[in-house]
Design a protein around this motif. Structure first.
Motif, PDB file in Angstrom:
ATOM      1  N   GLY A   1     -51.723  62.039  -0.636  1.00 47.76           N
ATOM      2  CA  GLY A   1     -53.021  62.093  -1.293  1.00 47.76           C
ATOM      3  C   GLY A   1     -54.220  62.097  -0.380  1.00 47.76           C
ATOM      4  N   ALA A   2     -54.010  62.134   0.942  1.00 48.78           N
ATOM      5  CA  ALA A   2     -55.126  62.017   1.887  1.00 48.78           C
ATOM      6  C   ALA A   2     -55.781  63.365   2.164  1.00 48.78           C
ATOM      7  N   ARG A   3     -57.049  63.295   2.537  1.00 53.43           N
ATOM      8  CA  ARG A   3     -57.802  64.424   3.073  1.00 53.43           C
ATOM      9  C   ARG A   3     -57.713  64.321   4.583  1.00 53.43           C
ATOM     10  N   VAL A   4     -57.187  65.358   5.247  1.00 52.83           N
ATOM     11  CA  VAL A   4     -56.886  65.258   6.674  1.00 52.83           C
ATOM     12  C   VAL A   4     -57.419  66.466   7.430  1.00 52.83           C
ATOM     13  N   VAL A   5     -57.454  66.328   8.754  1.00 55.55           N
ATOM     14  CA  VAL A   5     -57.868  67.391   9.663  1.00 55.55           C
ATOM     15  C   VAL A   5     -56.690  67.802  10.525  1.00 55.55           C
ATOM     16  N   GLU A   6     -56.590  69.096  10.800  1.00 53.21           N
ATOM     17  CA  GLU A   6     -55.642  69.575  11.817  1.00 53.21           C
ATOM     18  C   GLU A   6     -56.431  70.281  12.911  1.00 53.21           C
ATOM     19  N   LEU A   7     -56.211  69.857  14.149  1.00 53.58           N
ATOM     20  CA  LEU A   7     -56.832  70.492  15.300  1.00 53.58           C
ATOM     21  C   LEU A   7     -55.947  71.638  15.767  1.00 53.58           C
ATOM     22  N   GLY A   8     -56.471  72.852  15.775  1.00 53.51           N
ATOM     23  CA  GLY A   8     -55.700  73.992  16.258  1.00 53.51           C
ATOM     24  C   GLY A   8     -54.545  74.334  15.343  1.00 53.51           C
ATOM     25  N   CYS A   9     -54.828  74.921  14.204  1.00 53.76           N
ATOM     26  CA  CYS A   9     -53.773  75.173  13.209  1.00 53.76           C
ATOM     27  C   CYS A   9     -52.799  76.255  13.635  1.00 53.76           C
ATOM     28  N   GLY A  10     -53.190  77.123  14.600  1.00 55.15           N
ATOM     29  CA  GLY A  10     -52.290  78.199  14.998  1.00 55.15           C
ATOM     30  C   GLY A  10     -51.906  79.049  13.799  1.00 55.15           C
ATOM     31  N   PRO A  11     -50.638  79.448  13.695  1.00 59.07           N
ATOM     32  CA  PRO A  11     -50.214  80.309  12.601  1.00 59.07           C
ATOM     33  C   PRO A  11     -49.969  79.575  11.282  1.00 59.07           C
TER      34      PRO A  11
ATOM     35  N   VAL B   1     -44.376  67.557   4.453  1.00 56.28           N
ATOM     36  CA  VAL B   1     -43.706  66.385   5.027  1.00 56.28           C
ATOM     37  C   VAL B   1     -44.567  65.127   4.871  1.00 56.28           C
ATOM     38  N   PHE B   2     -45.857  65.262   5.174  1.00 55.52           N
ATOM     39  CA  PHE B   2     -46.741  64.094   5.135  1.00 55.52           C
ATOM     40  C   PHE B   2     -47.379  63.878   3.765  1.00 55.52           C
ATOM     41  N   GLY B   3     -47.382  64.907   2.932  1.00 53.51           N
ATOM     42  CA  GLY B   3     -47.889  64.755   1.567  1.00 53.51           C
ATOM     43  C   GLY B   3     -49.394  64.735   1.444  1.00 53.51           C
ATOM     44  N   ALA B   4     -50.108  65.289   2.428  1.00 53.48           N
ATOM     45  CA  ALA B   4     -51.565  65.309   2.353  1.00 53.48           C
ATOM     46  C   ALA B   4     -52.028  66.107   1.143  1.00 53.48           C
ATOM     47  N   ALA B   5     -53.149  65.684   0.584  1.00 54.04           N
ATOM     48  CA  ALA B   5     -53.709  66.386  -0.565  1.00 54.04           C
ATOM     49  C   ALA B   5     -54.496  67.616  -0.128  1.00 54.04           C
ATOM     50  N   ARG B   6     -55.189  67.511   1.016  1.00 55.56           N
ATOM     51  CA  ARG B   6     -56.015  68.603   1.497  1.00 55.56           C
ATOM     52  C   ARG B   6     -56.031  68.592   3.014  1.00 55.56           C
ATOM     53  N   VAL B   7     -55.992  69.778   3.606  1.00 53.22           N
ATOM     54  CA  VAL B   7     -56.069  69.917   5.061  1.00 53.22           C
ATOM     55  C   VAL B   7     -57.258  70.801   5.409  1.00 53.22           C
ATOM     56  N   ASP B   8     -58.164  70.281   6.216  1.00 51.91           N
ATOM     57  CA  ASP B   8     -59.222  71.074   6.828  1.00 51.91           C
ATOM     58  C   ASP B   8     -58.769  71.377   8.245  1.00 51.91           C
ATOM     59  N   ALA B   9     -58.516  72.652   8.546  1.00 50.51           N
ATOM     60  CA  ALA B   9     -57.914  73.031   9.825  1.00 50.51           C
ATOM     61  C   ALA B   9     -58.834  73.966  10.592  1.00 50.51           C
ATOM     62  N   VAL B  10     -58.831  73.802  11.912  1.00 49.64           N
ATOM     63  CA  VAL B  10     -59.695  74.603  12.777  1.00 49.64           C
ATOM     64  C   VAL B  10     -58.866  75.265  13.861  1.00 49.64           C
ATOM     65  N   ASP B  11     -59.281  76.469  14.277  1.00 49.53           N
ATOM     66  CA  ASP B  11     -58.647  77.144  15.411  1.00 49.53           C
ATOM     67  C   ASP B  11     -59.660  78.087  16.042  1.00 49.53           C
ATOM     68  N   LEU B  12     -59.580  78.256  17.369  1.00 54.24           N
ATOM     69  CA  LEU B  12     -60.490  79.146  18.077  1.00 54.24           C
ATOM     70  C   LEU B  12     -60.181  80.618  17.842  1.00 54.24           C
TER      71      LEU B  12
ATOM     72  N   GLY C   1     -56.422  76.206  -2.431  1.00 57.00           N
ATOM     73  CA  GLY C   1     -57.079  75.074  -3.066  1.00 57.00           C
ATOM     74  C   GLY C   1     -56.827  73.760  -2.354  1.00 57.00           C
ATOM     75  N   ARG C   2     -55.819  73.743  -1.479  1.00 53.17           N
ATOM     76  CA  ARG C   2     -55.500  72.520  -0.729  1.00 53.17           C
ATOM     77  C   ARG C   2     -55.743  72.675   0.760  1.00 53.17           C
ATOM     78  N   VAL C   3     -56.109  73.890   1.204  1.00 52.35           N
ATOM     79  CA  VAL C   3     -56.300  74.165   2.629  1.00 52.35           C
ATOM     80  C   VAL C   3     -57.629  74.881   2.847  1.00 52.35           C
TER      81      VAL C   3
END
Length: 215
Positions: free
Chosen positions: A36-46, A56-67, A84-86
Motif C-alpha cells: 500500500g505504500a507510495r514509493v520511489v525507484e531511482l533509475g527504473c531502466g527497462p 513482490v513488495f506490494g507497493a501501491a504506486r511507484v514514481d520512477a526516474v531514469d536519465l 494508474g500505479r506507475v
C-alpha cells in the motif's frame, strides 16, 4: 551517467531479470514488504525492477526516474498493465522535484520507501542522490539498495565492457558510512556483502534528521 549499449542490453536480459528477482526477494526478507505504500525507484531502466516493486513488495504506486528516454519507453511498454500505479519521468535521481514536477511528486517527504537497484554507482555526485533519498522519505521510511562497489568497478570485466564515473567511487564501507550523514540508519542484520563487490541492504530514515543516530 547513462549506461553504454552493452550494459543497456544486459539490464534487459533474462540473466539480469533472474538476478534481480533474487535480489528483490533478499531485500524483502531483510527489510519487509511495502504494501500500500507510495514509493520511489531511482533509475527504473527497462521497468523490470518497477514490476518487482509492485508484485513482490506490494507497493501501491511507484514514481520512477531514469536519465535515458529509451529506457523510459521500454519501461512504459513493460508496465502497461499497471497503468494508474506507475509514474515514469525522465530526469536525475539528484533532483527528484524537477523530475517528478509533471505529476506533483518528489517535493515532499511523503514516500514510504525508495528503491535503488544498482543505480547510484552510475551517479558522479552520488552523495547528492542519498540526500534526495533522505529528503523524500517519510520518517521511518525505508531505503532498499543493491549496489556495485569500487572493488567491482576496478575489475577488467567492468572496465572493458561498461562505462562508469571514474572519480569518487565508493567501497561498501564508504557507502554504509555515508548513510547516517543523511539521517539513514542501517542495522547489522539488514546488510550483506557479496565478496566485497556488491552490497545489499535496507536503511531507515530517522525522524530526528541527519547526524542523529537515535533509531
Amino acid at each position: 551517467m547513462r549506461m553504454n549499449r552493452v550494459e543497456s542490453a544486459l539490464v534487459d536480459s533474462p540473466p539480469r531479470r533472474l538476478l534481480q528477482r533474487v535480489e528483490a526477494a533478499r531485500l524483502a526478507r531483510m527489510g519487509g514488504r511495502t504494501p500500500g505504500a507510495r514509493v520511489v525507484e531511482l533509475g527504473c531502466g527497462p521497468g523490470y525492477g518497477t514490476k518487482l516493486i509492485l508484485d513482490v513488495f506490494g507497493a501501491a504506486r511507484v514514481d520512477a526516474v531514469d536519465l535515458d528516454p529509451a529506457m523510459i519507453h521500454k519501461a512504459a511498454h513493460r508496465l502497461t498493465r499497471y497503468r494508474g500505479r506507475v509514474n515514469l519521468a525522465e530526469g536525475s535521481a539528484t533532483d527528484l522535484t524537477a523530475a517528478f514536477s509533471a505529476f506533483g511528486g518528489g517535493s515532499d517527504a511523503g514516500y514510504g520507501a525508495v528503491f535503488d537497484f544498482a543505480v547510484i554507482h552510475h551517479i558522479p555526485r552520488w552523495r547528492e542522490a542519498l540526500t534526495e533519498v533522505a529528503r523524500v522519505l517519510q520518517p521511518g521510511g525505508r531505503f532498499f539498495f543493491d549496489e556495485v562497489t569500487a572493488t567491482a568497478l576496478a575489475r577488467p570485466s567492468y572496465k572493458n565492457l561498461f562505462d562508469h564515473p571514474t572519480d569518487d567511487r565508493f567501497t561498501a564501507g564508504e557507502f554504509l558510512a555515508e548513510l547516517p550523514r543523511h539521517g539513514l540508519h542501517i542495522a547489522d542484520r539488514w546488510r550483506t556483502y557479496i565478496g566485497g563487490d556488491y552490497l545489499l541492504g535496507v536503511a531507515t530514515r530517522l525522524s530526528s534528521g541527519p547526524g542523529h543516530d537515535d533509531a
